[in-house]
Enzyme design. Structure first.
Site, PDB file in Angstrom:
ATOM      1  N   SER A  12       0.882  -1.238   0.214  1.00 19.88           N
ATOM      2  CA  SER A  12      -0.034   0.043  -0.067  1.00 19.88           C
ATOM      3  C   SER A  12       0.988   0.955  -0.048  1.00 19.88           C
ATOM      4  O   SER A  12       1.639   1.631   0.964  1.00 19.88           O
ATOM      5  CB  SER A  12      -0.682   0.176   1.058  1.00 19.88           C
ATOM      6  N   HIS A  37      -1.029  -1.551  -4.251  1.00 21.29           N
ATOM      7  CA  HIS A  37      -2.426  -1.189  -3.557  1.00 21.29           C
ATOM      8  C   HIS A  37      -2.589   0.399  -3.353  1.00 21.29           C
ATOM      9  O   HIS A  37      -1.725   1.027  -3.015  1.00 21.29           O
ATOM     10  CB  HIS A  37      -2.550  -1.873  -2.326  1.00 21.29           C
ATOM     11  N   ASP A  39      -4.550   3.601  -1.861  1.00 17.56           N
ATOM     12  CA  ASP A  39      -5.635   3.759  -0.867  1.00 17.56           C
ATOM     13  C   ASP A  39      -6.247   5.060  -1.304  1.00 17.56           C
ATOM     14  O   ASP A  39      -5.609   6.073  -1.374  1.00 17.56           O
ATOM     15  CB  ASP A  39      -5.227   3.718   0.263  1.00 17.56           C
ATOM     16  N   MET A  41      -8.980   8.011  -0.350  1.00 19.30           N
ATOM     17  CA  MET A  41      -9.628   8.411   0.830  1.00 19.30           C
ATOM     18  C   MET A  41      -9.915   9.905   0.384  1.00 19.30           C
ATOM     19  O   MET A  41      -9.266  10.823   0.184  1.00 19.30           O
ATOM     20  CB  MET A  41      -8.705   8.473   1.968  1.00 19.30           C
ATOM     21  N   HIS A  70      -8.232   1.039  -4.127  1.00 22.93           N
ATOM     22  CA  HIS A  70      -9.331   0.782  -2.932  1.00 22.93           C
ATOM     23  C   HIS A  70      -9.907   2.143  -2.788  1.00 22.93           C
ATOM     24  O   HIS A  70      -9.229   3.016  -2.212  1.00 22.93           O
ATOM     25  CB  HIS A  70      -8.499   0.366  -1.876  1.00 22.93           C
ATOM     26  N   MET A  72     -11.958   4.542  -0.888  1.00 16.83           N
ATOM     27  CA  MET A  72     -12.946   4.813   0.311  1.00 16.83           C
ATOM     28  C   MET A  72     -13.403   6.170   0.132  1.00 16.83           C
ATOM     29  O   MET A  72     -12.880   7.348   0.874  1.00 16.83           O
ATOM     30  CB  MET A  72     -12.023   4.815   1.402  1.00 16.83           C
ATOM     31  N   MET A 141     -11.339  -6.185   5.356  1.00 16.47           N
ATOM     32  CA  MET A 141     -10.681  -5.049   6.036  1.00 16.47           C
ATOM     33  C   MET A 141     -10.099  -5.862   7.507  1.00 16.47           C
ATOM     34  O   MET A 141     -11.175  -6.272   8.446  1.00 16.47           O
ATOM     35  CB  MET A 141     -11.310  -3.837   6.507  1.00 16.47           C
ATOM     36  N   GLY A 146      -8.890   4.077   6.661  1.00 21.73           N
ATOM     37  CA  GLY A 146      -8.609   5.534   6.930  1.00 21.73           C
ATOM     38  C   GLY A 146      -7.169   5.655   7.388  1.00 21.73           C
ATOM     39  O   GLY A 146      -6.807   6.946   6.775  1.00 21.73           O
ATOM     40  N   GLY A 148      -3.042   4.115   7.902  1.00 19.01           N
ATOM     41  CA  GLY A 148      -1.844   3.028   7.840  1.00 19.01           C
ATOM     42  C   GLY A 148      -1.430   2.796   9.375  1.00 19.01           C
ATOM     43  O   GLY A 148      -1.831   3.752  10.226  1.00 19.01           O
ATOM     44  N   GLY A 149      -0.635   1.842   9.601  1.00 17.16           N
ATOM     45  CA  GLY A 149      -0.066   1.393  10.785  1.00 17.16           C
ATOM     46  C   GLY A 149      -0.832   1.007  11.906  1.00 17.16           C
ATOM     47  O   GLY A 149      -0.580   1.047  13.200  1.00 17.16           O
ATOM     48  N   ASP A 183      -6.425  -6.755   4.171  1.00 16.14           N
ATOM     49  CA  ASP A 183      -5.811  -5.367   4.132  1.00 16.14           C
ATOM     50  C   ASP A 183      -5.911  -4.917   5.482  1.00 16.14           C
ATOM     51  O   ASP A 183      -6.875  -4.562   6.248  1.00 16.14           O
ATOM     52  CB  ASP A 183      -6.629  -4.302   3.377  1.00 16.14           C
ATOM     53  N   GLY A 185      -2.981  -3.909   9.017  1.00 13.93           N
ATOM     54  CA  GLY A 185      -2.103  -4.624  10.158  1.00 13.93           C
ATOM     55  C   GLY A 185      -1.352  -5.937   9.720  1.00 13.93           C
ATOM     56  O   GLY A 185      -1.086  -6.682  10.453  1.00 13.93           O
ATOM     57  N   GLY A 205       1.402  -1.873   3.918  1.00 12.66           N
ATOM     58  CA  GLY A 205       1.875  -0.708   3.864  1.00 12.66           C
ATOM     59  C   GLY A 205       3.219  -0.462   4.799  1.00 12.66           C
ATOM     60  O   GLY A 205       4.218  -0.566   4.185  1.00 12.66           O
TER      61      GLY A 205
END
Ligand code: DX5
Ligand code: ZN
Length: 231
Positions: A12, A37, A39, A41, A70, A72, A141, A146, A148-149, A183, A185, A205
């Site tokens: 990601s 990937h 993201d 948003m 992806h 969102m 998910m 919303g 990463g991390g 997707d 963690g 990511g």
């Protein structure tokens, strides 16, 4: 049945250096990524803002790897065509992001793109019941979307197992194959859990982009595991 092939790894770019996205994409391509990937948003459907079609279009020149986009954003329908034209290969949408999920997926397919459905941690599996014939990918998910991390939500492993069974039954009845992607963690430890549960594609990511380009190949390899051995 657990997929015996190595899982596809989809870094990601949310965790990449945004000032050098082109170079980052070239680096993960060389490092052995399978998909990119992306993201998207909008600060409304999720509490963060990232990039749109213009940036994706400019990134298209840096790799031939499939772009796994992806979305969102809400409402999603008015933007589908722009992402298709920008160079997306798979376009995945959340059921909550528009009024007519079946129509949205049809629109993606009509644009000759692969269509994906994304299930948030609180989104029930039965959302796929009436659309399984028109999806190429189901994305589970394992964090709330919303950012990463975030920490992997292990309660979603049961959902992955159930969807694995649904996909296998679908294929055994003559249905087309469907990718099962996870997707959020994902690291060297949680990737194994996701693969054991039946995932065949993993988004990551933080785990891919940590340490800079010299570490990307090793980071990607550490996520693949020995999936043939897992049950
Ligand atoms: C979250 C995004 C994820 C995220 C994953 O909304 O969909 O793709 O970037 O990031 P990590 O791997 O750091 O959890
Ligand atoms: Zn994502």
């Amino acid at each position: 049945m657990v997929n015996s092939l190595s899982p596809r790894i989809a870094p990601s770019i949310l965790a990449a250096d945004f000032a050098n996205l082109g170079k980052e994409i070239t680096a993960i391509d060389i490092a052995g990524a399978d998909w990119v990937h992306i993201d998207v948003m909008d600060g409304h459907f999720v509490p963060n803002i990232t990039i749109g079609p213009a940036v994706i279009k400019s990134l298209r020149h840096y790799t031939e790897l499939p772009f796994d986009v992806h979305l969102m954003i809400s409402p999603v329908d008015p933007m589908i065509e722009a992402f298709a034209e920008a160079g997306a290969d798979t376009i995945s949408v959340h059921p909550e992001s528009g009024p007519n999920l079946h129509r949205t997926l049809q629109t993606i397919r009509n644009l000759k793109k692969r269509a994906g459905i994304v299930l948030n941690p609180a989104t029930p599996i039965n959302n796929i019941d009436q659309v399984i014939d028109i999806v190429d990918l189901i994305l589970v998910m394992t964090v709330n979307p919303g950012f990463g991390g975030q920490k992997f939500i292990s309660s979603q492993l049961n959902k992955i197992r159930s969807i694995r069974k649904i996909i296998d039954q679908h294929v055994s009845k003559g249905g087309a194959s469907i990718d099962l992607e996870v997707d959020g963690g994902i690291d060297a430890k949680t990737s194994k859990l996701a693969i054991q549960a039946g995932a065949d594609a993993l988004v990551a990511g933080t785990a891919v982009f940590s340490g800079g380009p010299d570490c990307y190949a090793e980071n990607i390899n550490s996520l693949r595991g020995n999936s043939a051995n897992y049950q």
